[in-house]
Write a protein that holds these residues in place. Structure first.
Motif, PDB file in Angstrom:
ATOM      1  N   ALA A   1       0.819  -1.215   0.000  1.00  0.00           N
ATOM      2  CA  ALA A   1       0.000   0.000   0.000  1.00  0.00           C
ATOM      3  C   ALA A   1       0.854   1.266   0.000  1.00  0.00           C
ATOM      4  CB  ALA A   1      -0.934   0.005   1.210  1.00  0.00           C
TER       5      ALA A   1
ATOM      6  N   GLN B   1       1.337   3.213  -3.420  1.00  0.00           N
ATOM      7  CA  GLN B   1       0.325   4.223  -3.775  1.00  0.00           C
ATOM      8  C   GLN B   1       0.465   5.473  -2.916  1.00  0.00           C
ATOM      9  OE1 GLN B   1      -3.250   1.742  -3.477  1.00  0.00           O
ATOM     10  NE2 GLN B   1      -3.575   2.190  -5.652  1.00  0.00           N
ATOM     11  N   ARG B   2       0.796   5.293  -1.653  1.00  0.00           N
ATOM     12  CA  ARG B   2       0.956   6.432  -0.753  1.00  0.00           C
ATOM     13  C   ARG B   2       2.113   7.328  -1.224  1.00  0.00           C
ATOM     14  NH1 ARG B   2      -1.080   7.466   4.300  1.00  0.00           N
ATOM     15  NH2 ARG B   2       0.096   8.956   5.531  1.00  0.00           N
TER      16      ARG B   2
END
Length: 131
Positions: free
Chosen positions: A41, A44-45
């Motif tokens: 994740a 994307q951050r």
């Protein structure tokens, strides 16, 4: 994934990733050896963080906007993010206006210099003095 893999997947240097973490924009877990490990994740951050930096936001401002992504249902967080982004846009508009004024002043100097150069090129050559 380790920091080198996150760097390859995002195109962001490990140094920048460590900076993001120091600023509270990015989180990692640590192995027993102290190596940083990131979840998928975080790719994307990091992309979002880059977009926010590209939009002219500082790391401090980004830290106030990111919670909107993490808790999109919190109206207070959403309003704070909106107000922050609006304030940044207003600052950018002021910066643009200042740059336009600066460019216009430089254009005036360039025109004056061009005129002066043209006058110099059409002036008669000075006569050399004999000693």
């Amino acid at each position: 994934m380790r920091i080198g893999e996150l760097s390859k997947r995002t195109g962001v240097s490990p140094r920048s990733l460590r900076y993001y973490e120091a600023q509270g924009l990015l989180t990692s877990s640590r192995s027993e050896a102290g190596q940083r490990h990131y979840s998928d994740a975080e790719v994307q951050r990091v992309s979002l963080i880059r977009q926010l930096f590209d939009a002219g936001m500082s790391s401090r401002v980004i830290a106030t906007v990111l919670p909107c992504v993490e808790t999109p249902g919190d109206a207070g967080v959403v309003e704070l993010a909106f107000a922050t982004m609006t304030r940044v846009r207003d600052r950018i508009d002021a910066d643009i206006a200042h740059l336009i004024e600066t460019r216009d002043a430089l254009d005036a100097l360039i025109r004056a210099n061009s005129q002066h150069r043209a006058e110099l090129s059409t002036a008669p050559e000075p006569v050399a003095r004999l000693a």
